[in-house]
Write a protein that holds these residues in place. Structure first.
Motif, PDB file in Angstrom:
ATOM      1  N   VAL A  60      83.249  98.706  63.711  1.00 32.49           N
ATOM      2  CA  VAL A  60      82.321  99.725  64.222  1.00 32.49           C
ATOM      3  C   VAL A  60      82.803 100.269  65.562  1.00 32.49           C
ATOM      4  O   VAL A  60      83.595  99.628  66.259  1.00 32.49           O
ATOM      5  CB  VAL A  60      80.902  99.152  64.402  1.00 32.49           C
ATOM      6  N   LEU A  61      82.291 101.433  65.906  1.00 27.21           N
ATOM      7  CA  LEU A  61      82.634 102.040  67.194  1.00 27.21           C
ATOM      8  C   LEU A  61      81.786 101.432  68.308  1.00 27.21           C
ATOM      9  O   LEU A  61      82.217 101.340  69.452  1.00 27.21           O
ATOM     10  CB  LEU A  61      82.401 103.552  67.148  1.00 27.21           C
ATOM     11  N   ASP A  62      80.567 101.037  67.971  1.00 22.85           N
ATOM     12  CA  ASP A  62      79.611 100.580  68.986  1.00 22.85           C
ATOM     13  C   ASP A  62      78.522  99.789  68.265  1.00 22.85           C
ATOM     14  O   ASP A  62      77.679 100.355  67.568  1.00 22.85           O
ATOM     15  CB  ASP A  62      79.023 101.812  69.693  1.00 22.85           C
ATOM     16  N   ARG A  78      75.879  98.075  69.295  1.00 25.15           N
ATOM     17  CA  ARG A  78      74.497  98.328  69.679  1.00 25.15           C
ATOM     18  C   ARG A  78      73.984  99.624  69.060  1.00 25.15           C
ATOM     19  O   ARG A  78      72.890  99.665  68.494  1.00 25.15           O
ATOM     20  CB  ARG A  78      74.390  98.422  71.203  1.00 25.15           C
ATOM     21  N   ALA A  79      74.782 100.666  69.177  1.00 23.24           N
ATOM     22  CA  ALA A  79      74.356 101.965  68.647  1.00 23.24           C
ATOM     23  C   ALA A  79      74.266 101.937  67.123  1.00 23.24           C
ATOM     24  O   ALA A  79      73.397 102.576  66.532  1.00 23.24           O
ATOM     25  CB  ALA A  79      75.304 103.059  69.113  1.00 23.24           C
ATOM     26  N   THR A  80      75.159 101.205  66.501  1.00 25.73           N
ATOM     27  CA  THR A  80      75.115 101.100  65.041  1.00 25.73           C
ATOM     28  C   THR A  80      73.841 100.384  64.601  1.00 25.73           C
ATOM     29  O   THR A  80      73.165 100.816  63.657  1.00 25.73           O
ATOM     30  CB  THR A  80      76.343 100.340  64.522  1.00 25.73           C
ATOM     31  N   LEU A 104      71.055 100.242  66.258  1.00 26.08           N
ATOM     32  CA  LEU A 104      69.935 101.154  66.524  1.00 26.08           C
ATOM     33  C   LEU A 104      69.810 102.188  65.418  1.00 26.08           C
ATOM     34  O   LEU A 104      68.703 102.536  64.986  1.00 26.08           O
ATOM     35  CB  LEU A 104      70.151 101.835  67.875  1.00 26.08           C
ATOM     36  N   ALA A 105      70.945 102.661  64.936  1.00 25.73           N
ATOM     37  CA  ALA A 105      70.922 103.656  63.859  1.00 25.73           C
ATOM     38  C   ALA A 105      70.296 103.069  62.597  1.00 25.73           C
ATOM     39  O   ALA A 105      69.512 103.729  61.909  1.00 25.73           O
ATOM     40  CB  ALA A 105      72.336 104.151  63.572  1.00 25.73           C
ATOM     41  N   MET A 106      70.623 101.830  62.299  1.00 23.89           N
ATOM     42  CA  MET A 106      70.039 101.192  61.113  1.00 23.89           C
ATOM     43  C   MET A 106      68.529 101.073  61.252  1.00 23.89           C
ATOM     44  O   MET A 106      67.780 101.304  60.298  1.00 23.89           O
ATOM     45  CB  MET A 106      70.637  99.802  60.929  1.00 23.89           C
ATOM     46  N   SER A 116      66.669 103.006  63.104  1.00 22.50           N
ATOM     47  CA  SER A 116      66.145 104.377  63.008  1.00 22.50           C
ATOM     48  C   SER A 116      65.873 104.746  61.563  1.00 22.50           C
ATOM     49  O   SER A 116      64.819 105.291  61.220  1.00 22.50           O
ATOM     50  CB  SER A 116      67.140 105.382  63.589  1.00 22.50           C
TER      51      SER A 116
END
Lengths: 230, 230
Positions: free
Chosen positions: A177-179, A181-183, A185-187, A189
Motif C-alpha cells: 500500500v501507499l499509506d 492509515r489512509a487505506t 480510513l478508505a475501507m 469510509s
DNA sequence: GTCTATACGGAGATAGAC
DNA sequence: GTCTATCTCCGTATAGAC
C-alpha cells in the motif's frame, strides 16, 4: 444468516395506532435487549427511527414519545434530555460495531482472510443495522462535548483495528500500500457510507454488500497486476 | 496525474469585517461568484458555513444573518425561506462537482487514465470544498420534496458518469470487476466521505487525497495479482 | 434594501394529579 | 411510572419605518 429472533414482543397496545410505516421498523431490535426497563427501550428504539429518518435536530421529543406510544412527558422519566437518548444510541452502536469488527479481525487465517472478514462484517452491519448506523455515523455533531469526546475515542479504536490489520499484512509481505492509515480510513469510509445509501429491498442483501466490500478491500491492498502507474 | 490548473483567483475583496473565525472561511468563495447581488452571496456563504458546522436544522436564520453582518430580516429580502438557501447551495454544489467530474472523465487517454482523473478530481473537490461538500452530501434530507427530486436527478447523473467509465474499461478489457454499478458507487462513497472527515491542515493536501483515491480506484478495477479468492 | 419590533407557532422540559 | 396541563424560550417569518 441474520439472526432475527424476537420480533416485536409487547406490541399488544390497545389501539392499533402505529402512525409510522415500515417493514423494517423493528429490524435489529435485538441490539437493544440490554436496555431496560421496557419503556426505556421502546423510547430508545423510537428515537433511533426518528433520528435516522429526520435527523436529531429535526426530531421532536413529542415524536419520539408518540412513536413509543407514550405522552411527551414520559420520555423525561427515563432520560434527562433528548441528547441523552442520542448518546445512549451512539454508545451502544459504536460498541457493537467495534466488537463485531474486533471479533472478525481476531479470527483465523492470514492478514488477507482477517481483513476480508473484518471489512465484510463491518460493511454488512452497516446495511443490516442501517437505521442505527445512520444515527451513529451522521448525528455525532449533536452530542455534547463530553459525550462527543467519549465517542471519538471509540471511533479511534475502530480505525486502529483496521489500520493494524493493514500494517500487519504489509509486514507479512502480503499487502502493498501507499499509506496504511489512509487505506484503512478508505475501507471504513466505504462501509460507513452504506448507512447513507442502503435501502432494504434493494438489489443486494447486507451479506452480499459485506462480501463485495471485502473483495474491494483486498483489491486495495493487494498490489495491482498492471504497473507503471507510480 | 490529477491535472489541476486554476487554484484560487480573485481572493482580493476589500473590506475585512469578518465576525467569524476560520482560516478556511473563504476557501472556495469563487464558487459563489455567480450569485448576485453581493448581499445575497454573503448570505449564501454564511449559510454554507453554518449548515456545514451545525447542520441545517440546528442553524438559525439569525445565525446566518449574523455571520453575513445583517439583521435577521435581511435574509428574507433575498430568500423566501431558509430551505431556499439550502436548495441554492445544493444545486450549485452538485452542478459544480458534476461538471468537474464530467470534464475529467471526458479527458484524454484510456479508461484507466480517465477513471483516475475523474476520481482524483472528485475526491480533491470534496477536500478543497469540504465546507460546501458537507452541506451538499449530508443535508439533502432537509430539502423540500420537489427540490429533493431535482437534486437526486443530478446525483444520478454523477453516478452514471463513473459507472459508464467503469463499464467502458470492462468492455475494453482493461478492468475486471464483480459489479460495475456497485464498484462505481464505492468510488463515489470514498470521495463523498472525504467531506465528513477532512480538516484543513491535516496530514494530506486535497491534491494528495485526490491522487491517493485515484490510485485506490484503479486498484478496485484492475484484477488483483493474488488469486483463489472467488 | 436594510433596520427595529413583533407576531406566531412550536419545541424542550417541568408540575402535580393519579 | 404515566398522564394532562403548562411554563418558557426560541425560531421562522412578517410589518412597517427609514
Amino acid at each position: 444468516m441474520a439472526a432475527q429472533a424476537s420480533g416485536r414482543t409487547g406490541e399488544t397496545r390497545p389501539g392499533g395506532e402505529e402512525p409510522v410505516a415500515a417493514e423494517d421498523r423493528h429490524a435489529g431490535c435485538d441490539s437493544w435487549r440490554s436496555v431496560a426497563p421496557d419503556a426505556a427501550r421502546r423510547l430508545l428504539i423510537a428515537a433511533v427511527e426518528a433520528f435516522a429518518e429526520r435527523g436529531f435536530h429535526a426530531t421532536t421529543t413529542r415524536d419520539i414519545a408518540g412513536r413509543a406510544g407514550m405522552s411527551p412527558a414520559a420520555l423525561y422519566i427515563h432520560y434527562k434530555t433528548k441528547e441523552e437518548l442520542l448518546h445512549r444510541i451512539s454508545q451502544v452502536g459504536h460498541e457493537r460495531s467495534l466488537s463485531l469488527l474486533r471479533d472478525a479481525a481476531a479470527g483465523r487465517g492470514g492478514p488477507s482472510d482477517r481483513l476480508a472478514a473484518a471489512v465484510g462484517a463491518f460493511g454488512r452491519w452497516h446495511a443490516e443495522q442501517h437505521t442505527t448506523a445512520r444515527v451513529v455515523q451522521y448525528e455525532l455533531s449533536a452530542l455534547s462535548p463530553d459525550h462527543y469526546a467519549e465517542i471519538v475515542a471509540l471511533r479511534r479504536r475502530t480505525e486502529a483495528v483496521v489500520r493494524d490489520l493493514v500494517e500487519e499484512g504489509v509486514r507479512a509481505g502480503e499487502f502493498e500500500v501507499l499509506d496504511a492509515r489512509a487505506t484503512a480510513l478508505a475501507m471504513l469510509s466505504l462501509c460507513l457510507d452504506v448507512a447513507r445509501w442502503y435501502r432494504p429491498g434493494g438489489r443486494r442483501t447486507p451479506e452480499e454488500i459485506g462480501d463485495f466490500y471485502a473483495d474491494l478491500a483486498l483489491r486495495m491492498v493487494l498490489a495491482p497486476r498492471a504497473t507503471g502507474r507510480h
